[in-house]
Design an enzyme around this catalytic site. Structure first.
Site, PDB file in Angstrom:
ATOM      1  CG  ASP A  93      34.819  39.208  59.773  1.00  0.00           C
ATOM      2  OD1 ASP A  93      35.405  39.308  60.815  1.00  0.00           O
ATOM      3  OD2 ASP A  93      34.615  39.941  58.621  1.00  0.00           O
ATOM      4  CG  ASP A 130      33.575  42.416  61.231  1.00  0.00           C
ATOM      5  OD1 ASP A 130      33.417  40.794  61.126  1.00  0.00           O
ATOM      6  OD2 ASP A 130      35.193  42.209  60.144  1.00  0.00           O
ATOM      7  CG  HIS A 159      39.382  39.500  54.557  1.00  0.00           C
ATOM      8  ND1 HIS A 159      38.508  39.198  53.422  1.00  0.00           N
ATOM      9  CD2 HIS A 159      39.391  40.823  55.125  1.00  0.00           C
ATOM     10  CE1 HIS A 159      37.384  40.015  54.445  1.00  0.00           C
ATOM     11  NE2 HIS A 159      38.079  40.361  55.056  1.00  0.00           N
ATOM     12  CG  HIS A 213      33.902  41.952  56.206  1.00  0.00           C
ATOM     13  ND1 HIS A 213      34.578  42.282  57.208  1.00  0.00           N
ATOM     14  CD2 HIS A 213      33.622  43.803  54.884  1.00  0.00           C
ATOM     15  CE1 HIS A 213      35.092  44.220  57.781  1.00  0.00           C
ATOM     16  NE2 HIS A 213      34.186  44.838  56.434  1.00  0.00           N
TER      17      HIS A 213
HETATM   18 ZN   LIG Z   1      35.411  41.441  58.596  1.00  0.00          ZN
END
Ligand SMILES: [Zn+2]
Length: 338
Positions: free
Chosen positions: A157, A244, A120, A159
């Site tokens: 991931d 996740d 991120h 996200h």
């Molecule tokens: Zn994540």
């Protein structure tokens, strides 16, 4: 050749405070799950400034390094403690070490057990628990080495890897693939973003609605990612390996099992073997349920060591297949796929 595991206890010293999901116990749980695994191990070395500045501007690096030894809240969920900056330098350095070992032939497959995570972190800002863009720094380092002209980054991931996408969106020497739950944090990564300029066709996003599971991911990797990788023909494969999307994870609503992560890992092994002379590096990203995280990491490490993943279950049903057809249509339109 045994998988290379890169890690360092100094990355436990990035303390995020009570209740923060990105906590030192994540690495402790992984360490316990790796007991008895047949691997090589090496400690981490910090990244040097020049390597970090391939992705982040000097002013940003200065601002992060100035936090060394301090406690601070950088943005609402990204914090540093006195040991965090050293940990962040080791996390970025671990990816570089993985790349160097793969290119030198000291390892064929490597997994860097790092925190803070990186995907991120945008070139000019920290966000989402991330300070430096570990996988992007590793890819940029790799591209400086002889024989490495194209790198594929696969981000599983849950996200979207907004920082990685931002770093390479206009470059053709990195193909970035991200599968992520949508809607979810950070809200980026729509299907229509496929790169621009020299990077046109070198980004592929697979935003998937919550609730999907193993069948969807297995089909996505086998039927969409594998052909995209064949068209791009990378010299090195890196994975933003977050866990996740596991069904136990508290930060998202996907339904993957640890067996599915073994399947996904086998797919990226196959991509590396087919196109990149086997060179495959994984960097830990998210994964916030300690059981789901540690079992999934162990399953991947076993596959890196040669274990066969479980047989693929039934294919996606109509509900699971629908979002895949949209991704498939975009993938089919990428320049290399024509
Ligand atoms: Zn994540």
């Amino acid at each position: 050749m045994k998988p290379l595991i890169i890690g360092d206890p100094a990355m436990l010293a990035h303390e995020t405070g009570d209740g923060h999901p990105e906590r030192p116990d994540r690495l402790r749980a992984i360490e316990a799950a790796l007991a008895g695994a047949d691997v090589e191990r090496v400690g981490a070395k910090p990244a040097d400034r020049a390597a970090i500045e391939r992705i982040h501007p000097k002013s940003y690096v200065d601002a992060v390094l100035a936090l060394a030894g301090q406690s601070a809240l950088i943005e609402h969920d990204t914090v540093v403690s006195p040991g965090s900056i050293d940990a962040a330098l080791l996390a970025a350095g671990s990816g570089i070490q993985a790349v160097d070992a793969l290119i030198a032939g000291r390892a064929r497959r490597a997994f860097a057990m790092v925190r803070p995570p990186g995907h991120h972190a945008e070139p000019q800002r920290a966000m989402g628990f991330c300070l430096f863009s570990n996988v992007a720094i590793a890819a940029a380092h790799a591209l400086e080495q002889p024989g490495i002209e194209r790198v594929m980054i696969i981000d599983w991931d849950v996200h979207h890897g907004n920082g990685t996408q931002e770093a390479f969106y206009r470059r053709g020497d990195v193909f970035f693939f991200s599968v992520h739950q949508s809607p979810n944090y950070p809200g980026t990564g729509p299907l229509h973003e496929t790169g621009s300029g020299a990077g046109a066709g070198c980004t592929l996003n697979a935003p998937l609605p919550p609730g999907l599971g193993d069948a969807t991911y297995a089909a996505l990797f086998a039927d969409i990612l594998r052909p995209a990788a064949a068209a791009y023909a990378p010299d090195l494969v890196l994975v933003s390996a977050g866990f996740d999307a596991h069904r136990r994870d508290p930060l998202a609503h996907m339904q993957l099992t640890e067996e599915c992560f073994a399947t996904l890992c086998a797919e990226v092994v196959a991509i590396a073997e087919e196109h990149a002379d086997g060179r495959l590096g994984l960097l830990l990203e998210g994964g916030y349920d300690l059981v789901g995280l540690s079992r999934s990491v162990r399953a991947c490490v076993d596959v890196l060591g040669g274990a066969t993943p479980p047989a693929r279950g039934p294919g996606p049903d109509a509900r699971e297949a629908a979002p895949l057809s949209a991704v498939k249509a975009v993938a089919a339109g990428l320049p290399g796929m024509r």
